[in-house]
Scaffold this motif. Structure first.
Motif, short mmCIF file in Angstrom:
data_model
loop_
_atom_site.label_atom_id
_atom_site.label_comp_id
_atom_site.label_asym_id
_atom_site.label_seq_id
_atom_site.Cartn_x
_atom_site.Cartn_y
_atom_site.Cartn_z
N LYS A 61 0.66 -1.27 -0.34
CA LYS A 61 0.50 -0.06 -0.10
C LYS A 61 0.94 1.02 0.48
O LYS A 61 2.12 1.20 0.70
N PHE A 62 0.49 2.23 -0.52
CA PHE A 62 1.12 3.44 -0.68
C PHE A 62 0.98 4.58 0.52
O PHE A 62 -0.09 4.81 0.35
N ASN A 63 2.27 4.97 1.38
CA ASN A 63 2.40 6.10 1.95
C ASN A 63 2.54 7.00 1.94
O ASN A 63 3.44 7.55 1.62
N TRP A 64 1.16 7.88 1.50
CA TRP A 64 1.64 9.18 1.16
C TRP A 64 2.46 10.18 2.22
O TRP A 64 3.19 11.07 1.80
N LEU A 65 2.59 9.24 2.94
CA LEU A 65 3.59 10.74 4.59
C LEU A 65 4.83 9.74 4.66
O LEU A 65 6.26 10.74 5.44
N LEU A 66 5.44 8.70 2.95
CA LEU A 66 7.28 8.64 3.57
C LEU A 66 7.55 8.99 2.02
O LEU A 66 7.89 8.14 1.49
N GLN A 67 6.71 9.71 1.68
CA GLN A 67 7.09 10.17 0.10
C GLN A 67 8.13 11.59 0.55
O GLN A 67 8.31 12.60 0.77
N TRP A 68 9.00 11.90 -1.09
CA TRP A 68 9.59 12.61 -1.02
C TRP A 68 8.99 14.07 -1.80
O TRP A 68 8.09 13.59 -3.16
N GLY A 104 -4.63 4.27 -15.71
CA GLY A 104 -4.29 3.53 -14.89
C GLY A 104 -3.38 4.62 -13.75
O GLY A 104 -3.11 3.70 -12.43
N PHE A 105 -3.27 5.76 -13.63
CA PHE A 105 -3.25 6.47 -12.29
C PHE A 105 -4.31 6.29 -11.72
O PHE A 105 -3.79 6.28 -10.48
N ARG A 106 -6.18 6.20 -12.39
CA ARG A 106 -6.59 6.40 -11.85
C ARG A 106 -6.97 5.19 -10.83
O ARG A 106 -7.22 5.07 -9.64
N LYS A 107 -6.34 4.04 -11.29
CA LYS A 107 -6.12 2.35 -11.02
C LYS A 107 -5.44 2.34 -9.88
O LYS A 107 -5.69 2.37 -8.65
N TRP A 108 -4.24 3.49 -10.28
CA TRP A 108 -3.23 3.21 -9.05
C TRP A 108 -4.02 4.37 -7.58
O TRP A 108 -3.66 3.55 -7.03
N LEU A 109 -4.70 5.24 -8.17
CA LEU A 109 -4.98 6.27 -6.89
C LEU A 109 -5.95 5.16 -6.07
O LEU A 109 -5.59 4.73 -5.14
N ASN A 110 -7.15 4.53 -6.85
CA ASN A 110 -8.08 3.65 -5.72
C ASN A 110 -7.00 2.61 -5.26
O ASN A 110 -7.59 2.31 -4.43
N GLU A 111 -6.32 1.96 -6.46
CA GLU A 111 -5.81 0.17 -5.31
C GLU A 111 -4.36 0.13 -4.48
O GLU A 111 -4.82 -0.42 -3.72
N TYR A 112 -4.56 1.34 -4.81
CA TYR A 112 -3.01 1.35 -3.66
C TYR A 112 -2.96 2.63 -2.53
O TYR A 112 -2.14 2.41 -1.67
N ALA A 113 -3.68 4.14 -3.20
CA ALA A 113 -3.02 4.73 -2.82
C ALA A 113 -4.70 5.39 -1.71
O ALA A 113 -4.88 6.91 -1.48
N GLY A 114 -5.80 5.18 -1.53
CA GLY A 114 -6.29 5.17 -1.13
C GLY A 114 -7.88 6.32 -1.81
O GLY A 114 -8.16 6.83 -0.92
N SER A 115 -7.76 6.30 -3.14
CA SER A 115 -8.76 7.21 -4.18
C SER A 115 -8.40 8.12 -4.13
O SER A 115 -8.43 9.19 -4.39
N GLU A 116 -7.51 9.18 -2.67
CA GLU A 116 -6.98 10.16 -3.41
C GLU A 116 -6.13 10.51 -2.33
O GLU A 116 -5.48 9.85 -1.50
N VAL A 117 -5.65 12.01 -1.96
CA VAL A 117 -3.89 13.03 -1.01
C VAL A 117 -5.03 12.31 0.49
O VAL A 117 -6.10 12.45 0.69
N ASN A 118 -3.67 11.57 1.50
CA ASN A 118 -4.02 10.76 2.60
C ASN A 118 -3.06 12.77 3.33
O ASN A 118 -2.58 12.04 3.62
N TRP A 119 -4.26 14.05 3.57
CA TRP A 119 -3.55 14.62 4.01
C TRP A 119 -3.21 14.15 5.72
O TRP A 119 -3.71 13.96 6.12
N PRO A 120 -1.68 14.68 5.84
CA PRO A 120 -1.43 14.41 6.82
C PRO A 120 -1.92 15.47 7.80
O PRO A 120 -1.86 15.11 9.27
N THR A 121 -2.68 16.66 7.57
CA THR A 121 -3.05 17.47 9.33
C THR A 121 -4.54 17.36 8.63
O THR A 121 -5.73 17.51 7.82
N LYS A 122 -5.61 18.20 9.76
CA LYS A 122 -6.53 18.10 9.63
C LYS A 122 -6.98 19.53 8.80
O LYS A 122 -8.21 20.22 9.35
N LEU A 123 -7.72 19.28 7.50
CA LEU A 123 -7.91 20.00 6.46
C LEU A 123 -9.14 19.16 6.10
O LEU A 123 -9.59 17.79 5.68
N SER A 124 -9.80 20.06 4.93
CA SER A 124 -10.79 19.84 4.68
C SER A 124 -11.18 19.57 3.25
O SER A 124 -10.61 19.74 2.26
N SER A 125 -12.21 17.99 3.23
CA SER A 125 -11.31 17.32 1.83
C SER A 125 -12.92 18.35 0.82
O SER A 125 -12.27 18.17 -0.42
#
Length: 499
Positions: A77-84, A380-401
């Motif tokens: 699974k893709f972890n948004w918080l461990l990337q460059w 392909g990008f949308r499949k990667w986003l849905n299957e690996y990255a939770g379908s959207e950016v996992n914001w690390p702060t309390k941001l309204s989606s």
């Protein structure tokens, strides 16, 4: 720019392990010739690091992804918080002042530590009263100073001076958590090759990361959305041979008309320039043909998630031909066309993003009808986003989606605040052009004044004609220049119906 090492500052993001920490964000850099970015080095224990086609139309969408992407382990699974995450091109930073930026929902401040001769990226928040450090200054000792109460921090995140503290008062350091990612930043060989010229630019985009990156992966819209800008016309649409060869949690590799393109999650997408080739068709018949076959141009796009409804694009266009052009043409002139391309479909993409949010990002593949191979990379990008990255950016702060409301057309298309203020070459260019406009106006008025103040008998007809001509030409040039500045540095609307 040192080879390709200095195009961007990167911030790999990792959150602290304890909720009560109020740390300084620290991003030191070292030279690393095998990467397009400056890497993180081991930091002190006192600073937290945000380790900163022939197409056949059918009634069913194609499936351009061959590998099975189901039943992934937790490690896959893709972890948004461990990337460059890139912050800014180094060539556009000012060493004299701290700069505020937002990356994946995090407010950071970028500043130059002259003591360590390196750029630093801190959390944009003083631990004292949470004032933004980006509103501060770099003092005479090369420390970042918060101008609210004068607290000073060195490049390691240590608080070196508290003016209000007595000598035996609170400790002048901040015990905070430090972490770095072992993952290396993306590597593109052409960006390290000194034989390549590299045109680099950046712009803040008023729509989200997902819309930005999938738009860059879609060559099929070029003849229509960018009509009159790119070398294609509205009758130029044709089937395209595009397919994915590999898709996993780290991105995908694809082919477009036989050329390899790559998406390196989450930020980097690069594709060969479609108007050049690095392949030979049969044997070369002459030295000129061989030379042309060896020419290579890339389009490297670095897409940074900023916050819901906002992103940042950093583009780098390396090429090994026509390198001499960069020595003659000022850098800001290379930004005119990319900015016009961005403007030409900006407003419609912002509207499209709101519709996607209404249906839900995870339902994109169901809601959008994508029957042709030209949509292979987007699917392909949308499949990667849905299957690996939770379908959207996992914001690390309390941001309204929820997305920000749609502003008047002039606001998202304004170039000055989205590009010019963030580009060192364009800032200099607009100052120079504004000064030139004033000079032309002064010359025009002066010529008319001299003409009016001089008696007719004291000036020949030819001299009077020359002064009138000069006044008219200078005035016309100043008006043209004013229009040029406004269209290229402030606002340039793009009406598709009237083009």
């Amino acid at each position: 720019m040192e080879a390709a090492l200095r195009p961007c500052s990167l911030v790999p993001a990792r959150l602290p392990t304890t909720p009560f920490e109020k740390p300084i964000l620290h991003l030191p850099f070292n030279s690393m010739p095998t990467s397009i970015f400056r890497p993180i080095r081991q930091c002190s224990a006192r600073s937290r690091v945000f380790t900163a086609v022939s197409s056949t139309v059918s009634t069913e969408p194609i499936n351009p992804v061959e590998p099975d992407v189901q039943n992934h382990s937790q490690e896959e699974k893709f972890n948004w918080l461990l990337q460059w995450y890139p912050v800014m091109p180094v060539c556009d930073l000012d060493k004299r002042i701290p700069l505020a930026k937002k990356v994946i929902g995090l407010d950071v401040v970028v500043w130059w530590d002259r003591n360590e001769n390196a750029w630093k990226v801190f959390d944009d928040m003083c631990p004292h009263r949470l004032a933004p450090l980006s509103e501060g200054r770099i003092d005479q000792w090369g420390r970042l100073q918060c101008v609210y109460h004068g607290w000073c921090f060195n490049g390691s995140g240590d608080c070196k001076f508290i003016p209000q503290a007595p000598p035996d008062g609170p400790p002048k350091s901040i015990p905070i958590y430090c972490s770095i990612t072992k993952k290396q930043p993306p590597y593109i060989p052409e960006l390290d090759d000194p034989s390549y010229a590299k045109v680099i630019g950046n712009r803040d985009i008023p729509y989200g990361y997902e819309i930005l990156i999938e738009n860059l992966m879609d060559p099929g819209h070029l003849p229509y959305a960018h009509y009159g800008i790119v070398r294609a016309d509205r009758e130029g649409g044709k089937p395209m041979e595009m397919k994915l060869e590999k898709l996993d949690h780290s991105g995908f590799i694809g082919k477009i008309e036989g050329d390899t393109s790559k998406f390196i999650a989450p930020c980097v997408f690069y594709v060969p320039d479609r108007f050049s080739t690095d392949r030979t068709n049969g044997s070369a018949s002459s030295e000129e043909t061989k030379k042309e076959a060896q020419q290579r141009r890339l389009r490297v796009f670095i897409c940074v998630p900023v916050s819901p409804g906002y992103s940042r694009l950093i583009w780098v266009f390396p090429r090994n031909c026509g390198v001499w052009i960069d020595r003659l043409v000022p850098r800001w002139m290379f930004h005119l066309v990319p900015n016009l391309v961005i403007d030409s479909d900006l407003y419609l993409l912002r509207a499209s993003e709101h519709k996607i949010m209404d249906i839900g990002p995870s339902n994109w593949l169901k809601a959008c009808f994508v029957p042709t191979k030209s949509d292979a990379f987007v699917v392909g990008f949308r499949k990667w986003l849905n299957e690996y990255a939770g379908s959207e950016v996992n914001w690390p702060t309390k941001l309204s989606s929820s997305l920000p409301p749609t502003p008047p057309r002039e606001q998202p298309l304004d170039r000055y605040w989205s590009h010019v203020v963030n580009c060192s070459s364009c800032r200099v260019a607009i100052k120079g052009l504004n000064a030139l406009e004033i000079v032309l106006q002064v010359v025009s008025v002066a010529a008319i004044g001299i003409l009016a103040a001089t008696k007719q008998s004291l000036m020949s007809v030819s001299a009077r004609t020359a002064l009138v001509s000069m006044a008219v030409i200078c005035f016309a040039a100043s008006r043209w220049l004013s229009h040029f500045i406004y269209k290229n540095f402030h606002f340039h609307d793009y009406n598709h119906a009237l083009r």
